[in-house]
Design a protein around this motif. Structure first.
Motif, PDB file in Angstrom:
ATOM      1  N   ARG A 199       0.844  -1.197   0.000  1.00 24.68           N
ATOM      2  CA  ARG A 199       0.000   0.000   0.000  1.00 24.68           C
ATOM      3  C   ARG A 199       0.880   1.249   0.000  1.00 24.68           C
ATOM      4  O   ARG A 199       1.835   1.355   0.776  1.00 24.68           O
ATOM      5  N   ASP A 200       0.536   2.179  -0.883  1.00 18.59           N
ATOM      6  CA  ASP A 200       1.265   3.443  -0.929  1.00 18.59           C
ATOM      7  C   ASP A 200       0.881   4.319   0.260  1.00 18.59           C
ATOM      8  O   ASP A 200      -0.229   4.220   0.797  1.00 18.59           O
ATOM      9  N   ALA A 201       1.781   5.164   0.640  1.00 16.94           N
ATOM     10  CA  ALA A 201       1.524   6.064   1.765  1.00 16.94           C
ATOM     11  C   ALA A 201       0.336   6.965   1.453  1.00 16.94           C
ATOM     12  O   ALA A 201       0.291   7.614   0.399  1.00 16.94           O
ATOM     13  N   GLY A 202      -0.620   7.006   2.348  1.00 20.73           N
ATOM     14  CA  GLY A 202      -1.778   7.868   2.179  1.00 20.73           C
ATOM     15  C   GLY A 202      -2.791   7.369   1.166  1.00 20.73           C
ATOM     16  O   GLY A 202      -3.752   8.091   0.866  1.00 20.73           O
ATOM     17  N   GLU A 203      -2.606   6.164   0.628  1.00 23.91           N
ATOM     18  CA  GLU A 203      -3.519   5.642  -0.395  1.00 23.91           C
ATOM     19  C   GLU A 203      -4.866   5.274   0.233  1.00 23.91           C
ATOM     20  O   GLU A 203      -4.924   4.621   1.275  1.00 23.91           O
ATOM     21  N   ALA A 204      -5.954   5.679  -0.419  1.00 21.61           N
ATOM     22  CA  ALA A 204      -7.290   5.396   0.081  1.00 21.61           C
ATOM     23  C   ALA A 204      -7.601   3.907  -0.039  1.00 21.61           C
ATOM     24  O   ALA A 204      -7.032   3.204  -0.876  1.00 21.61           O
ATOM     25  N   ASP A 205      -8.526   3.447   0.812  1.00 22.30           N
ATOM     26  CA  ASP A 205      -8.894   2.031   0.801  1.00 22.30           C
ATOM     27  C   ASP A 205      -9.347   1.583  -0.580  1.00 22.30           C
ATOM     28  O   ASP A 205      -8.920   0.536  -1.087  1.00 22.30           O
ATOM     29  N   ARG A 206     -10.243   2.358  -1.200  1.00 20.52           N
ATOM     30  CA  ARG A 206     -10.793   1.960  -2.494  1.00 20.52           C
ATOM     31  C   ARG A 206      -9.715   1.891  -3.570  1.00 20.52           C
ATOM     32  O   ARG A 206      -9.689   0.956  -4.375  1.00 20.52           O
ATOM     33  N   ALA A 207      -8.801   2.863  -3.578  1.00 20.60           N
ATOM     34  CA  ALA A 207      -7.732   2.863  -4.585  1.00 20.60           C
ATOM     35  C   ALA A 207      -6.833   1.643  -4.418  1.00 20.60           C
ATOM     36  O   ALA A 207      -6.430   1.003  -5.404  1.00 20.60           O
ATOM     37  N   PHE A 208      -6.517   1.304  -3.168  1.00 16.83           N
ATOM     38  CA  PHE A 208      -5.669   0.137  -2.923  1.00 16.83           C
ATOM     39  C   PHE A 208      -6.399  -1.146  -3.325  1.00 16.83           C
ATOM     40  O   PHE A 208      -5.816  -2.047  -3.936  1.00 16.83           O
ATOM     41  N   GLU A 209      -7.677  -1.239  -2.984  1.00 12.07           N
ATOM     42  CA  GLU A 209      -8.468  -2.408  -3.369  1.00 12.07           C
ATOM     43  C   GLU A 209      -8.515  -2.576  -4.883  1.00 12.07           C
ATOM     44  O   GLU A 209      -8.433  -3.706  -5.395  1.00 12.07           O
ATOM     45  N   LEU A 210      -8.642  -1.478  -5.596  1.00 13.81           N
ATOM     46  CA  LEU A 210      -8.698  -1.564  -7.057  1.00 13.81           C
ATOM     47  C   LEU A 210      -7.381  -2.083  -7.619  1.00 13.81           C
ATOM     48  O   LEU A 210      -7.379  -2.856  -8.581  1.00 13.81           O
ATOM     49  N   ARG A 211      -6.259  -1.666  -7.035  1.00 12.57           N
ATOM     50  CA  ARG A 211      -4.968  -2.183  -7.502  1.00 12.57           C
ATOM     51  C   ARG A 211      -4.836  -3.669  -7.194  1.00 12.57           C
ATOM     52  O   ARG A 211      -4.372  -4.454  -8.034  1.00 12.57           O
ATOM     53  N   LEU A 212      -5.247  -4.075  -5.994  1.00  8.95           N
ATOM     54  CA  LEU A 212      -5.213  -5.495  -5.657  1.00  8.95           C
ATOM     55  C   LEU A 212      -6.155  -6.289  -6.555  1.00  8.95           C
ATOM     56  O   LEU A 212      -5.821  -7.401  -7.014  1.00  8.95           O
ATOM     57  N   HIS A 213      -7.327  -5.729  -6.818  1.00  7.32           N
ATOM     58  CA  HIS A 213      -8.309  -6.401  -7.678  1.00  7.32           C
ATOM     59  C   HIS A 213      -7.748  -6.618  -9.081  1.00  7.32           C
ATOM     60  O   HIS A 213      -7.974  -7.678  -9.686  1.00  7.32           O
ATOM     61  N   ALA A 214      -7.013  -5.645  -9.601  1.00 10.02           N
ATOM     62  CA  ALA A 214      -6.426  -5.781 -10.935  1.00 10.02           C
ATOM     63  C   ALA A 214      -5.404  -6.911 -10.968  1.00 10.02           C
ATOM     64  O   ALA A 214      -5.353  -7.707 -11.922  1.00 10.02           O
ATOM     65  N   VAL A 215      -4.586  -7.020  -9.918  1.00  8.40           N
ATOM     66  CA  VAL A 215      -3.582  -8.092  -9.855  1.00  8.40           C
ATOM     67  C   VAL A 215      -4.262  -9.454  -9.778  1.00  8.40           C
ATOM     68  O   VAL A 215      -3.886 -10.398 -10.493  1.00  8.40           O
ATOM     69  N   ILE A 216      -5.279  -9.561  -8.927  1.00 10.71           N
ATOM     70  CA  ILE A 216      -5.986 -10.833  -8.777  1.00 10.71           C
ATOM     71  C   ILE A 216      -6.722 -11.201 -10.059  1.00 10.71           C
ATOM     72  O   ILE A 216      -6.698 -12.362 -10.496  1.00 10.71           O
ATOM     73  N   SER A 217      -7.355 -10.236 -10.707  1.00 11.60           N
ATOM     74  CA  SER A 217      -8.092 -10.491 -11.953  1.00 11.60           C
ATOM     75  C   SER A 217      -7.166 -10.968 -13.053  1.00 11.60           C
ATOM     76  O   SER A 217      -7.480 -11.925 -13.783  1.00 11.60           O
ATOM     77  N   ASP A 218      -6.015 -10.307 -13.207  1.00 10.52           N
ATOM     78  CA  ASP A 218      -5.054 -10.716 -14.244  1.00 10.52           C
ATOM     79  C   ASP A 218      -4.555 -12.137 -13.992  1.00 10.52           C
ATOM     80  O   ASP A 218      -4.403 -12.935 -14.935  1.00 10.52           O
ATOM     81  N   ALA A 219      -4.290 -12.464 -12.734  1.00 13.85           N
ATOM     82  CA  ALA A 219      -3.802 -13.808 -12.411  1.00 13.85           C
ATOM     83  C   ALA A 219      -4.871 -14.858 -12.679  1.00 13.85           C
ATOM     84  O   ALA A 219      -4.570 -15.959 -13.158  1.00 13.85           O
ATOM     85  N   LEU A 220      -6.120 -14.536 -12.389  1.00 14.60           N
ATOM     86  CA  LEU A 220      -7.206 -15.479 -12.635  1.00 14.60           C
ATOM     87  C   LEU A 220      -7.430 -15.672 -14.128  1.00 14.60           C
ATOM     88  O   LEU A 220      -7.661 -16.796 -14.590  1.00 14.60           O
ATOM     89  N   ASP A 221      -7.360 -14.595 -14.888  1.00 15.55           N
ATOM     90  CA  ASP A 221      -7.491 -14.706 -16.344  1.00 15.55           C
ATOM     91  C   ASP A 221      -6.394 -15.588 -16.937  1.00 15.55           C
ATOM     92  O   ASP A 221      -6.612 -16.280 -17.941  1.00 15.55           O
ATOM     93  N   ALA A 222      -5.211 -15.563 -16.317  1.00 14.88           N
ATOM     94  CA  ALA A 222      -4.068 -16.318 -16.850  1.00 14.88           C
ATOM     95  C   ALA A 222      -4.227 -17.824 -16.686  1.00 14.88           C
ATOM     96  O   ALA A 222      -3.538 -18.588 -17.379  1.00 14.88           O
TER      97      ALA A 222
END
Length: 361
Positions: A199-222
């Protein structure tokens, strides 16, 4: 009609696997219904856990997908639609942490406050060291690409990372050669545990979740089905089936063909039929006729291809309850003939895909 009085499945405490009854039923139904269930990929055999695992899996074949994932992760529990827990038979066959989907609220008038919050319940299970199965699509569909991924898994990962909890996120692709055929092959393609971004310093919960969601989605698609259109999906399926007929992995061949789709549809080799196959299959059908007929009729009532297997398993299980004791009585009175008939029927059960479907199922 609204009905919110749904007690939690028995034995499903945080950190604990599903009740032994559910795991035993899952293993039995998998071995009887599918021709083969194989684990491939980053972990081709069950291995000891280094930490709690958040298992994110593709959703292809209805509620039976949970049984398939349990083959690779037998100590896991999972999130389950409250719709399934309303059915008395399904409640006996399936367990897990109840989830209220939007379609459940619309169909049953179910309120989210009627059961524990699924995110918190899932996090509690992982905090206690358990393995948790999550299907980010939320529902299954036999299509050429996944349904939109929901952010529940990313939200759990964000909460646990903020707490400093130790866990892994493992992507899993479920692959069925034929989702609606008896004795078909199924494969669990296990991906490598993900490296989640900090998590980046000062990053909002939703922004961090979206980044995690993108990583998980890409891995699942693979590791799962993600074709651009139905025609490409059909060609990729055929190429994977042809590779499986030559002894390779259907799931791994599917992913390889999906990355580089063939221009034409491959021809699937015809399976070899052995002498006496017909007699053996007939012996199996006659021995299990009430069960097979009940399953076949139930499968015809399924509303989509991805629910055929579930309907068949439920109907077959219910038909087996009175029929198997009848076979036991016959075996008591005529042990010799019944033993010979059972051995021939077992051969027919093994050879069913090749004889009935005419190809490597």
């Amino acid at each position: 009609m609204p009905n919110t009085a749904i007690p939690p499945p028995d034995g499903d405490a945080p950190g604990q696997p599903l009740p032994w009854r559910v795991r035993a039923i899952a293993a039995l139904l998998r071995s009887v219904y599918f021709g083969r269930v194989r684990i491939v990929g980053a972990r081709s055999a069950p291995a000891p856990r280094a930490a709690a695992r958040l298992i994110v899996a593709s959703h292809r074949n209805g509620a039976i997908d949970g049984y398939t994932v349990l083959h690779a992760f037998p100590a896991a529990s999972g999130l389950i639609s409250v719709q399934l827990l309303k059915h008395p038979v399904l409640r006996w066959l399936i367990g897990g942490i109840a989830v209220v989907r939007e379609k459940d609220r619309q169909r049953f008038g179910e309120a989210r406050a009627a059961i524990p919050d699924p995110i918190e319940a899932g996090c509690a299970h992982l905090r206690a060291g358990g393995d948790l199965i999550v299907f980010p699509e939320g529902s299954s569909e036999w299509g050429h690409r996944p349904l939109p991924y929901q952010r529940g898994a990313a939200r759990m990962a964000r909460v646990l990372m903020d707490e400093g909890a130790r866990f892994e996120v493992v992507p899993v692709g479920l692959h069925y050669m034929w989702p609606d055929r008896f004795r078909s092959r199924a494969e669990v393609l296990v991906g490598a545990a993900l490296t989640l971004p900090p998590r980046d310093a000062g990053e909002a919960d939703r922004a961090f979740e979206l980044r995690l969601h993108a990583v998980i989605s890409d891995a699942l698609d693979a590791v799962s089905v993600n074709c651009p259109d139905a025609e490409t999906f059909a060609r990729v399926e055929a190429a994977a089936r042809a590779e499986a007929a030559r002894g390779g992995s259907y799931a791994q061949a599917f992913i390889a063909s999906q990355a580089n789709p063939p221009a034409t549809r491959a021809e699937i080799p015809r399976a070899r039929r052995w002498p006496w196959d017909g007699l053996a299959v007939a012996a199996f059908f006659l021995l299990m006729a009430p069960i097979l007929l009940a399953a076949w009729l139930a499968g015809r009532k399924a509303d989509a291809r991805n629910t055929v297997t579930l309907h068949r398993m439920i109907a077959g299980t219910l038909a087996a309850l009175p029929w198997l004791p009848c076979l036991g009585v016959l075996a008591w009175h005529w042990p010799g003939p019944m033993a010979g008939w059972t051995l021939l029927a077992a051969w027919g059960w093994w050879r069913w895909p090749q004889f009935v479907h005419g190809e490597f199922a």
